[in-house]
Design an enzyme around this catalytic site. Sequence first.
Site, PDB file in Angstrom:
ATOM      1  N   GLU A   1       9.397  14.366 -33.884  1.00 12.54           N
ATOM      2  CA  GLU A   1       8.951  13.692 -35.865  1.00 12.54           C
ATOM      3  C   GLU A   1       9.411  15.532 -36.093  1.00 12.54           C
ATOM      4  OE1 GLU A   1       4.656  14.313 -37.694  1.00 12.54           O
ATOM      5  OE2 GLU A   1       4.273  14.045 -34.875  1.00 12.54           O
TER       6      GLU A   1
ATOM      7  N   LYS B   1       2.239   8.549 -36.880  1.00 11.03           N
ATOM      8  CA  LYS B   1       0.698   7.884 -36.458  1.00 11.03           C
ATOM      9  C   LYS B   1       1.277   6.897 -35.997  1.00 11.03           C
ATOM     10  CE  LYS B   1      -1.113  11.136 -36.512  1.00 11.03           C
ATOM     11  NZ  LYS B   1      -1.990  11.528 -35.251  1.00 11.03           N
TER      12      LYS B   1
END
Length: 351
Positions: free
Chosen positions: A153, A169
Amino acid sequence: MHALAPLARFGRLLASGLRDVTHDPEALDSAGFWAVAADFEGRLTCARFGDVRTEPVPEPVPGRWHGPAAGDWTSSLDRTAYTARVRRIREHIATGEVYQANLCRVLSAPLPDPAAADVDALTALLARGNPAPYAGTIRLPVHGVEIATASPELYLRRAGSTVESGPIKGTGRTAADLLDKDYAENVMIVDLVRNDLGRVCATGTVTVPALCAVEQHPGLVHLVSTVRGELTPKAGWKELLAATFPPGSVTGAPKSSALKIIEALETAPRGPYCGGIGWVDADRGTGELAVGIRTFWIDRDEPAGPVLRFGTGAGITWGSDPEGEWDETELKASRLLAVASGAYEASGRTA
């Protein structure tokens, strides 16, 4: 242990020749190449290196990394405690205190041979068994920073005044496992990241070039969005970090409320897990920091002896199933713990 030379490795970028270490974020807009490690709790370590070159991540050397036994890991929250806290977060959501909160636990295991524990050797194993776009090492044993990350990420990427974030997410074994809850959660966090960047970016420049893209990673898929903006002339790294840290994807929304809930419910500090890990080239005005997920770190201050730590967590919303969220934390951890414990072959298959 301090005999291990300081180094930083980010993908094919290798930095050595440590010049100085500071905790002042303004250094990142001065000069030189910096490795950056920011703990979730706010401790920032910036290390300037004099020699930066490109070379491939070395092949794993048999026996160089001595990891914990697979059964030696303990969790700061067991299944019962974790699911109870998921239910508690849903109560907070029901009363309107928060829309989403990230609930994490920290896994720990004693190192069988602490003197031979080199996080860069672990990075070599992770590169083979769990490749990741923001993988790397920061090895500063004298300064208490020994990190091996396989982060997927992007927290912040900067090129001049252009800044970009890539919040994750939504996690499943396959794209078919992704739920409506995952998409809703991603959109919530994108709004939070837009707001964070908006505090230091010129009005009207914050955009979302990609929303809820499905990305394949080893053993699972993620929903990933991209948020981009143009920094105001007065905003440097100090202001950018102050506006966006800790990363929204590992806190919740609203961030201030989520942080209070995290502090009340979690039983162990996150440390580099969920912080920021990466590099800044102050001479070129560029940098790339990952969110410190899928991250191992060595803690040598434990009274019983040095331990290896690893964090895992899940974003909790009103639609969360407590058992399902526990399973998500297990999914995120299982492959990496197997690599660190030597339970994977070099090919990435279970030994």
